[in-house]
Design a protein around this motif. Structure first.
Motif, PDB file in Angstrom:
ATOM      1  N   HIS A   1      78.794   8.079  43.242  1.00 26.24           N
ATOM      2  CA  HIS A   1      78.650   9.280  44.071  1.00 26.24           C
ATOM      3  C   HIS A   1      77.347   9.091  44.993  1.00 26.24           C
ATOM      4  CE1 HIS A   1      81.700  11.103  41.482  1.00 26.24           C
ATOM      5  NE2 HIS A   1      81.579  12.164  42.380  1.00 26.24           N
TER       6      HIS A   1
ATOM      7  N   PRO B   1      76.241  13.097  41.382  1.00 31.56           N
ATOM      8  CA  PRO B   1      77.442  13.769  41.775  1.00 31.56           C
ATOM      9  C   PRO B   1      77.337  15.214  41.925  1.00 31.56           C
ATOM     10  CG  PRO B   1      77.578  13.133  39.306  1.00 31.56           C
ATOM     11  CD  PRO B   1      76.303  12.403  39.932  1.00 31.56           C
ATOM     12  N   VAL B   2      76.463  15.996  41.060  1.00 32.24           N
ATOM     13  CA  VAL B   2      76.187  17.433  41.431  1.00 32.24           C
ATOM     14  C   VAL B   2      75.532  17.701  42.761  1.00 32.24           C
ATOM     15  CG1 VAL B   2      74.784  19.301  40.709  1.00 32.24           C
ATOM     16  CG2 VAL B   2      75.886  17.940  38.913  1.00 32.24           C
TER      17      VAL B   2
ATOM     18  N   TYR C   1      76.277  15.733  45.433  1.00 34.99           N
ATOM     19  CA  TYR C   1      77.181  15.497  46.241  1.00 34.99           C
ATOM     20  C   TYR C   1      78.169  16.717  46.606  1.00 34.99           C
ATOM     21  CZ  TYR C   1      81.494  13.547  48.532  1.00 34.99           C
ATOM     22  OH  TYR C   1      82.431  13.246  49.392  1.00 34.99           O
ATOM     23  N   TYR C   2      78.520  17.229  45.604  1.00 31.94           N
ATOM     24  CA  TYR C   2      79.600  18.192  45.840  1.00 31.94           C
ATOM     25  C   TYR C   2      78.838  19.554  46.176  1.00 31.94           C
ATOM     26  CZ  TYR C   2      82.850  15.146  43.245  1.00 31.94           C
ATOM     27  OH  TYR C   2      83.467  14.136  42.771  1.00 31.94           O
ATOM     28  N   TYR C   3      77.462  19.616  45.892  1.00 28.89           N
ATOM     29  CA  TYR C   3      77.018  20.612  46.571  1.00 28.89           C
ATOM     30  C   TYR C   3      76.706  20.540  47.946  1.00 28.89           C
ATOM     31  CZ  TYR C   3      73.015  23.800  47.767  1.00 28.89           C
ATOM     32  OH  TYR C   3      72.050  24.527  48.378  1.00 28.89           O
TER      33      TYR C   3
ATOM     34  N   MET D   1      78.605  18.919  49.914  1.00 28.43           N
ATOM     35  CA  MET D   1      79.644  18.979  50.798  1.00 28.43           C
ATOM     36  C   MET D   1      80.414  20.200  50.813  1.00 28.43           C
ATOM     37  SD  MET D   1      80.317  15.789  52.176  1.00 28.43           S
ATOM     38  CE  MET D   1      82.106  15.936  52.539  1.00 28.43           C
ATOM     39  N   HIS D   2      80.136  21.100  49.769  1.00 28.37           N
ATOM     40  CA  HIS D   2      80.912  22.312  49.591  1.00 28.37           C
ATOM     41  C   HIS D   2      80.201  23.455  50.042  1.00 28.37           C
ATOM     42  CE1 HIS D   2      84.497  20.216  48.177  1.00 28.37           C
ATOM     43  NE2 HIS D   2      83.946  19.701  46.951  1.00 28.37           N
TER      44      HIS D   2
END
Length: 301
Positions: free
Chosen positions: A128, A270-271, A273-275, A277-278
């Motif tokens: 990530h 990874p945490v 990245y998703y934060y 992106m979303h």
């Protein structure tokens, strides 16, 4: 007074930390192939250390499968071939069973589980880092270096995790009294964890200037990063404690092994990245969920 060995270890730790930081920041800024190659080196060393740690426990995960899967995950991520990731994950699980069935030894089930875990923990999660760096890019850019929003977001993560480590160490030494997880990591304290979180959030506030985040997004991002980084640190300590080893290796003077140095990033990346992106890019996932529920209510009621 500190003896010479303790002073020497501290000096080595500082020097090693500076060298690692310079190499990491340079690769992050350049992105593209330099960052890809650096990540491959880190992942390779982490895979080897992971397998070595579990051998002390009497487990025998397959290093070739873990390493091959991790390299493929990294390469697929670099070239944006996310459509092939589920296929690789399926292949990894199947290969883990096949190796244990025909070449493995006791304990069989644990060896299958730890092989799959190693591929995900040391391979998929660190990938990530490339995904964050590629935010804002519409192409791979394998042979050209493109600055993008992902560069500043990755620096945001790097600084937040670094400040978590620094703050946790100094607050723990100066104010630490209450154990955070004594059985897993006796030296970590609640005061140290709180200090690390505070430092990470403070440095994250500056993300409103260089990472194009709002104040709320920067604070929430800093909190998520510091919590996940400390969870990553404790998780690696759990693996080592269960296996009865102090450091994952001695490859980095004053720091131990590569897993010891990058354990916080394994979860924080990874945490983050998703934060990003979303919750920080495009439509907020909460708004999407609200609109979906609103539409469902209108249909049925």
């Amino acid at each position: 007074m500190e003896d010479n060995s303790v002073k020497k270890n501290k000096i080595l730790r500082v020097i090693t930390g500076i060298i690692i930081s310079i190499i990491s920041i340079a690769a992050i800024i350049l992105g593209s192939i330099p960052l890809y190659l650096l990540l491959l080196v880190i992942i390779t060393l982490c895979c080897r250390e992971f397998v070595q740690i579990l051998k002390y426990k009497g487990f025998h995960p397959s290093l070739p499968i873990i390493l091959f899967s991790a390299i493929v995950f990294t390469t697929l991520t670099f070239f944006h071939r996310f459509d092939l990731v589920p296929s690789m994950l399926t292949l990894t699980i199947g290969a883990s069973f096949l190796v244990v069935l025909f070449l493995g030894r006791q304990p069989y089930i644990v060896n299958v589980a730890t092989t799959t875990l190693g591929a995900l923990y040391c391979g998929w999660l660190p990938c990530h880092l490339l995904l964050i760096r590629q935010i804002g890019l519409d192409r791979v850019g394998a042979f050209a270096f493109y600055p993008s929003r992902g560069l500043f977001l990755l620096l945001f993560v790097f600084l937040a995790v670094a400040m978590t480590d620094i703050g946790a160490y100094y607050f723990g030494v100066k104010f630490g009294k209450h154990k955070l997880a004594e059985v897993i990591s006796p030296k970590k304290t609640i005061e140290g964890a709180a200090g690390g979180a505070l430092c990470a959030i403070i440095i994250s506030i500056f993300g409103i200037y260089y990472a194009q985040l709002s104040l709320f997004q920067a604070i929430v991002g800093g909190l998520l990063i510091t919590l996940s980084a400390q969870l990553g640190d404790l998780s690696e300590s759990l693996i080592k404690r269960d296996a009865g080893v102090k450091d994952s290796s001695d490859i980095l003077p004053g720091h131990g092994g590569m897993l010891d140095r990058f354990d916080g990033y394994i979860f924080a990346i990874p945490v983050s990245y998703y934060y990003f992106m979303h919750f920080c890019q495009g439509t907020n996932v909460f708004i999407e969920c609200f609109n979906y529920l609103k539409g469902a209510i209108n249909v049925y009621f």
